[in-house]
Design a protein around this motif. Structure first.
Motif, PDB file in Angstrom:
ATOM      1  N   LEU A  50       8.314   3.456  -8.565  1.00  0.00           N
ATOM      2  CA  LEU A  50       7.055   2.765  -8.884  1.00  0.00           C
ATOM      3  C   LEU A  50       6.661   3.042 -10.327  1.00  0.00           C
ATOM      4  O   LEU A  50       5.965   2.255 -10.963  1.00  0.00           O
ATOM      5  CB  LEU A  50       5.935   3.243  -7.955  1.00  0.00           C
ATOM      6  CG  LEU A  50       6.132   2.935  -6.480  1.00  0.00           C
ATOM      7  CD1 LEU A  50       5.044   3.593  -5.653  1.00  0.00           C
ATOM      8  CD2 LEU A  50       6.120   1.430  -6.255  1.00  0.00           C
ATOM      9  N   ASP A  71      15.763  -3.115  -1.933  1.00  0.00           N
ATOM     10  CA  ASP A  71      15.225  -3.318  -0.590  1.00  0.00           C
ATOM     11  C   ASP A  71      15.790  -2.303   0.389  1.00  0.00           C
ATOM     12  O   ASP A  71      15.051  -1.687   1.158  1.00  0.00           O
ATOM     13  CB  ASP A  71      15.535  -4.736  -0.096  1.00  0.00           C
ATOM     14  CG  ASP A  71      14.588  -5.753  -0.698  1.00  0.00           C
ATOM     15  OD1 ASP A  71      13.567  -5.313  -1.269  1.00  0.00           O
ATOM     16  OD2 ASP A  71      14.866  -6.951  -0.604  1.00  0.00           O
ATOM     17  N   LEU A  74      14.269   1.140  -0.429  1.00  0.00           N
ATOM     18  CA  LEU A  74      12.880   1.346  -0.015  1.00  0.00           C
ATOM     19  C   LEU A  74      12.723   1.324   1.498  1.00  0.00           C
ATOM     20  O   LEU A  74      11.799   1.934   2.038  1.00  0.00           O
ATOM     21  CB  LEU A  74      11.980   0.292  -0.656  1.00  0.00           C
ATOM     22  CG  LEU A  74      11.763   0.494  -2.157  1.00  0.00           C
ATOM     23  CD1 LEU A  74      11.119  -0.728  -2.784  1.00  0.00           C
ATOM     24  CD2 LEU A  74      10.903   1.728  -2.417  1.00  0.00           C
ATOM     25  N   ALA A  75      13.630   0.633   2.184  1.00  0.00           N
ATOM     26  CA  ALA A  75      13.534   0.566   3.643  1.00  0.00           C
ATOM     27  C   ALA A  75      13.683   1.948   4.270  1.00  0.00           C
ATOM     28  O   ALA A  75      13.269   2.173   5.409  1.00  0.00           O
ATOM     29  CB  ALA A  75      14.599  -0.380   4.191  1.00  0.00           C
ATOM     30  N   PHE A  87      -4.364  -2.193   2.795  1.00  0.00           N
ATOM     31  CA  PHE A  87      -4.641  -3.575   2.395  1.00  0.00           C
ATOM     32  C   PHE A  87      -5.970  -3.984   3.003  1.00  0.00           C
ATOM     33  O   PHE A  87      -6.083  -4.133   4.221  1.00  0.00           O
ATOM     34  CB  PHE A  87      -3.525  -4.500   2.880  1.00  0.00           C
ATOM     35  CG  PHE A  87      -2.176  -4.056   2.414  1.00  0.00           C
ATOM     36  CD1 PHE A  87      -1.928  -3.891   1.057  1.00  0.00           C
ATOM     37  CD2 PHE A  87      -1.174  -3.771   3.306  1.00  0.00           C
ATOM     38  CE1 PHE A  87      -0.700  -3.468   0.599  1.00  0.00           C
ATOM     39  CE2 PHE A  87       0.063  -3.346   2.867  1.00  0.00           C
ATOM     40  CZ  PHE A  87       0.297  -3.187   1.508  1.00  0.00           C
ATOM     41  N   PHE A  98       2.596  -3.211   9.168  1.00  0.00           N
ATOM     42  CA  PHE A  98       2.958  -4.148   8.089  1.00  0.00           C
ATOM     43  C   PHE A  98       4.457  -4.423   8.036  1.00  0.00           C
ATOM     44  O   PHE A  98       4.896  -5.551   7.969  1.00  0.00           O
ATOM     45  CB  PHE A  98       2.482  -3.595   6.742  1.00  0.00           C
ATOM     46  CG  PHE A  98       2.517  -4.616   5.638  1.00  0.00           C
ATOM     47  CD1 PHE A  98       1.443  -5.444   5.415  1.00  0.00           C
ATOM     48  CD2 PHE A  98       3.636  -4.749   4.835  1.00  0.00           C
ATOM     49  CE1 PHE A  98       1.471  -6.397   4.405  1.00  0.00           C
ATOM     50  CE2 PHE A  98       3.677  -5.703   3.822  1.00  0.00           C
ATOM     51  CZ  PHE A  98       2.593  -6.524   3.609  1.00  0.00           C
ATOM     52  N   ARG A  99       5.221  -3.346   8.078  1.00  0.00           N
ATOM     53  CA  ARG A  99       6.684  -3.486   7.983  1.00  0.00           C
ATOM     54  C   ARG A  99       7.273  -4.147   9.211  1.00  0.00           C
ATOM     55  O   ARG A  99       8.326  -4.766   9.129  1.00  0.00           O
ATOM     56  CB  ARG A  99       7.288  -2.089   7.878  1.00  0.00           C
ATOM     57  CG  ARG A  99       7.726  -1.731   6.519  1.00  0.00           C
ATOM     58  CD  ARG A  99       9.019  -0.936   6.595  1.00  0.00           C
ATOM     59  NE  ARG A  99       9.611  -0.924   5.286  1.00  0.00           N
ATOM     60  CZ  ARG A  99       9.611   0.141   4.486  1.00  0.00           C
ATOM     61  NH1 ARG A  99       9.083   1.268   4.885  1.00  0.00           N
ATOM     62  NH2 ARG A  99      10.152   0.065   3.305  1.00  0.00           N
TER      63      ARG A  99
ATOM     64  N   ARG B  43       1.795 -17.168   6.344  1.00  0.00           N
ATOM     65  CA  ARG B  43       0.409 -16.803   6.614  1.00  0.00           C
ATOM     66  C   ARG B  43      -0.386 -16.697   5.312  1.00  0.00           C
ATOM     67  O   ARG B  43      -1.510 -17.189   5.203  1.00  0.00           O
ATOM     68  CB  ARG B  43       0.382 -15.480   7.370  1.00  0.00           C
ATOM     69  CG  ARG B  43      -0.959 -15.191   7.968  1.00  0.00           C
ATOM     70  CD  ARG B  43      -0.942 -13.960   8.862  1.00  0.00           C
ATOM     71  NE  ARG B  43      -2.307 -13.494   8.986  1.00  0.00           N
ATOM     72  CZ  ARG B  43      -2.870 -12.668   8.138  1.00  0.00           C
ATOM     73  NH1 ARG B  43      -2.190 -12.188   7.129  1.00  0.00           N
ATOM     74  NH2 ARG B  43      -4.124 -12.314   8.285  1.00  0.00           N
ATOM     75  N   LEU B 133       2.570  -2.150  -1.370  1.00  0.00           N
ATOM     76  CA  LEU B 133       3.371  -3.326  -0.988  1.00  0.00           C
ATOM     77  C   LEU B 133       4.839  -3.090  -1.303  1.00  0.00           C
ATOM     78  O   LEU B 133       5.712  -3.341  -0.472  1.00  0.00           O
ATOM     79  CB  LEU B 133       2.920  -4.549  -1.794  1.00  0.00           C
ATOM     80  CG  LEU B 133       1.881  -5.482  -1.238  1.00  0.00           C
ATOM     81  CD1 LEU B 133       1.726  -6.660  -2.185  1.00  0.00           C
ATOM     82  CD2 LEU B 133       2.272  -5.984   0.131  1.00  0.00           C
ATOM     83  N   VAL B 134       5.088  -2.605  -2.531  1.00  0.00           N
ATOM     84  CA  VAL B 134       6.475  -2.381  -2.944  1.00  0.00           C
ATOM     85  C   VAL B 134       7.152  -1.381  -2.018  1.00  0.00           C
ATOM     86  O   VAL B 134       8.270  -1.611  -1.552  1.00  0.00           O
ATOM     87  CB  VAL B 134       6.518  -1.888  -4.409  1.00  0.00           C
ATOM     88  CG1 VAL B 134       7.936  -1.507  -4.795  1.00  0.00           C
ATOM     89  CG2 VAL B 134       6.002  -2.970  -5.335  1.00  0.00           C
ATOM     90  N   SER B 137       8.622  -2.575   1.130  1.00  0.00           N
ATOM     91  CA  SER B 137       9.693  -3.562   0.938  1.00  0.00           C
ATOM     92  C   SER B 137       9.178  -4.989   0.825  1.00  0.00           C
ATOM     93  O   SER B 137       9.816  -5.915   1.299  1.00  0.00           O
ATOM     94  CB  SER B 137      10.720  -3.505   2.080  1.00  0.00           C
ATOM     95  OG  SER B 137      11.133  -2.197   2.301  1.00  0.00           O
ATOM     96  N   THR B 138       8.009  -5.165   0.222  1.00  0.00           N
ATOM     97  CA  THR B 138       7.474  -6.508   0.052  1.00  0.00           C
ATOM     98  C   THR B 138       7.274  -6.762  -1.433  1.00  0.00           C
ATOM     99  O   THR B 138       6.611  -5.990  -2.110  1.00  0.00           O
ATOM    100  CB  THR B 138       6.133  -6.643   0.801  1.00  0.00           C
ATOM    101  OG1 THR B 138       6.368  -6.298   2.164  1.00  0.00           O
ATOM    102  CG2 THR B 138       5.594  -8.042   0.725  1.00  0.00           C
ATOM    103  N   TYR B 143       4.779 -12.146  -2.231  1.00  0.00           N
ATOM    104  CA  TYR B 143       3.716 -12.021  -1.229  1.00  0.00           C
ATOM    105  C   TYR B 143       2.369 -12.475  -1.788  1.00  0.00           C
ATOM    106  O   TYR B 143       1.577 -13.092  -1.084  1.00  0.00           O
ATOM    107  CB  TYR B 143       3.636 -10.567  -0.783  1.00  0.00           C
ATOM    108  CG  TYR B 143       2.645 -10.279   0.314  1.00  0.00           C
ATOM    109  CD1 TYR B 143       2.923 -10.612   1.629  1.00  0.00           C
ATOM    110  CD2 TYR B 143       1.434  -9.658   0.035  1.00  0.00           C
ATOM    111  CE1 TYR B 143       2.023 -10.338   2.638  1.00  0.00           C
ATOM    112  CE2 TYR B 143       0.528  -9.376   1.045  1.00  0.00           C
ATOM    113  CZ  TYR B 143       0.827  -9.725   2.342  1.00  0.00           C
ATOM    114  OH  TYR B 143      -0.071  -9.452   3.334  1.00  0.00           O
TER     115      TYR B 143
END
Ligand code: ATP
Ligand code: MG
Lengths: 248, 260
Positions: A50, A71, A74-75, A87, A98-99, B43, B133-134, B137-138, B143
């Protein structure tokens, strides 16, 4: 395993990390301690990519963390942010799940909701908070929702940025136990930042003290009290006298 | 200050401006490219359609009706000076469709949508929600940005069309109620006078202004500084930039459509 080698990061003339070296073996719990503003949160964000370090290397399982598939990388991670970072447009359960509601780990909505409620229960929150908005919760409750979100997809590596700040002692105990459990039962690798010495003793396998942009001392938690390191000793005793200045 | 250092200052300012333009252009390209690449977030897109399109209808309608009415009064009064009062329907139609409809809707969207996008995204940035968010994994561009830009691209032309119609209706009401125009003749003059090119230009302008409005909101939000002050600056900057760019784009598009 996570390894940081000579990581440096400066914001303009604020040299936050000045050659940080640290190793966290797989399946262990590392706790980072250090004064406010020494760069603990920055260090976690560097590992996650980040924040881009100015120099130095970061390896996760021997592979350069700054290269390769972001991806997939981070997963494997879960992260609790210091300010929870929920959020605020989504209700609590959708934050936690969320995930599980999108991307490669996508489930049915009702299944995701069930998992979310179960994770909320594990951080000591009742199912009636699931449909509330984050702004309607207290600071400590938001923190615990953030924690539930970090662990929801059962990641291999979890970062907790001050998981117990703002919580009452009983809830702190619950969270400490939870983190310990995630490491011992699920075999996750955990990296926790905390200022709370009782949390350190409850959570840590190993402890690292960050000061002046470098790791001043690191070792097993059992050796912390007899470290002989003046920085660690001052931190444990909480004294204003010592090598760490009280005004910084 | 001596002339050389003045020149230096000027050069530096121009370079800074060019760099900013470059950053915005790259951001815009990136944003648009994410509209076409999965994953998609239906969405978020639905919410953006609602916020940018549907909820903007009242302000667009009110802006258009008052403008159309005022336009009819002005043209009547101005036209009377050389005995040309009769052109009210034609000039109202052309003025609304070609110019005032798209520009005023664009500016209203800049005020209403750009500011809210910028403030929302900047707040997300400041409270680490973008970082979160990052880590989940978004991709924030997919998004947050892509759904808003796409929604603006699709809905603002519709808003402009509605604004055009309501504006003409405002002119019609004033002209027939207060200025003694014959309703049927007014409508006939309006419809016969407008060309396809007028309407197409109106819609194209709407699409361009919508994209500008959404992208500036996202860009300023994403590049917000820290704290409440950062959010305030991002919001202010986004509306200024969107409004100026919309007016500049209007000039360019008008040239493209009507002077070639
Ligand atoms: N995005 C940023 N831009 C500029 N400076 C930053 C940024 N993030 C952190 N810093 C600076 O880096 C330093 C370390 O910040 P960091 O948040 O890592 O501290 P910390 O060790 O986590 O402190 P605390 O225990 O209070 O959370 C601070 O001086 C902070 O001002
Ligand atoms: Mg911190």
């Amino acid at each position: 395993m996570i390894r940081m080698e000579n990581v440096t990061k400066a914001f303009d003339d604020n040299h936050v990390l000045q050659g940080m070296n640290l190793e966290i073996p797989k399946g262990t719990s590392m706790v980072i301690i250090g004064g406010s503003g020494t760069g603990k949160s920055v260090a976690l964000k560097c590992i996650l990519g980040l924040i881009k370090p100015d120099s130095g290397m970061i390896y996760v399982d021997g592979k350069d963390a700054q290269k390769g598939d972001r991806d997939a990388f981070l997963a494997r991670f879960g992260m609790l942010f210091q300010g929870a970072a929920l959020f605020d447009s989504l209700p609590v359960w959708q934050n936690v799940a969320f995930r599980l509601l999108r991307g490669s780990l996508k489930r049915q909505a009702d299944e995701a909701r069930e998992i979310a409620i179960e994770k909320l229960r594990r951080v000591g929150l009742k199912s009636n908070v699931a449909d509330r908005l984050p702004a309607e919760l207290s600071g400590g409750m938001q923190k615990r929702v953030g924690l539930a979100r970090a662990i929801a997809a059962e990641p291999e590596i979890i970062f907790f940025d001050e998981p117990t700040t703002g919580l009452d002692p009983i809830m702190s105990g619950v969270i400490n136990d939870l983190i310990r459990e995630i490491v011992t039962e699920m075999g996750a690798t955990a990296m926790t930042i905390t200022h709370d010495m009782s949390s350190v003793r409850a959570i840590a396998d190993n402890v690292a003290m960050l000061h002046g942009g470098v790791i001043q001392w690191t070792g097993p938690v059992g050796q912390m009290d007899a470290s002989g390191d003046p920085y660690v000793e001052q931190f444990i005793s909480g004294s204003a006298e010592g090598p760490i200045e009280a005004v910084r | 200050m001596n002339p050389i250092s003045l020149l230096g200052e000027l050069g530096r300012a121009i370079l800074t401006m060019l760099a900013a333009f470059g950053r915005v252009a790259l951001f815009a390209l990136d944003a648009v490219s994410h509209i076409f690449r999965p994953p998609f977030y239906p969405r978020e897109f639905g919410i953006a359609l609602l916020n940018i399109g549907w909820l903007s209808l009242p302000v667009v309608g009110l802006t258009a009706i008052f403008t159309g009415g005022a336009l009819a009064l002005q043209i009547y009064a101005g036209g009377a000076r050389f005995n040309a009062e009769a052109v009210v329907p034609q000039i109202v139609a052309i003025g609304m469709v070609r110019e005032l409809g798209p520009v005023l809707v664009g500016l209203m969207i800049a005020a209403r949508v750009t500011s809210s996008i910028a403030a929302e995204i900047a707040t997300m940035k400041v409270t680490e929600q973008i970082d979160a968010l990052v880590t989940l994994s978004t991709h924030p561009m997919k998004y947050l940005t892509a759904p808003r830009v796409l929604a603006a691209l699709l809905t603002v032309p519709v808003l402009v069309a509605i604004g055009d119609i309501i504006g003409i209706a405002g002119g019609y009401t004033v002209a027939t109620q207060n200025l003694g125009f014959n309703p049927a003749a007014y409508l006939k003059n309006t419809v016969n006078f407008l060309e396809l090119r007028d309407i197409v230009s109106s819609l194209v302008k709407g699409a361009a202004f919508g994209v500008i409005a959404a992208i500036m909101g996202c860009y300023y939000g994403m590049s917000s500084g820290r704290g409440a002050q950062g959010v305030g600056r991002a919001t202010k900057g986004s509306v200024e930039a969107a409004a100026v760019l919309i007016l500049a784009a209007n000039f360019v598009l008008t040239g493209v459509f009507f002077s070639l």
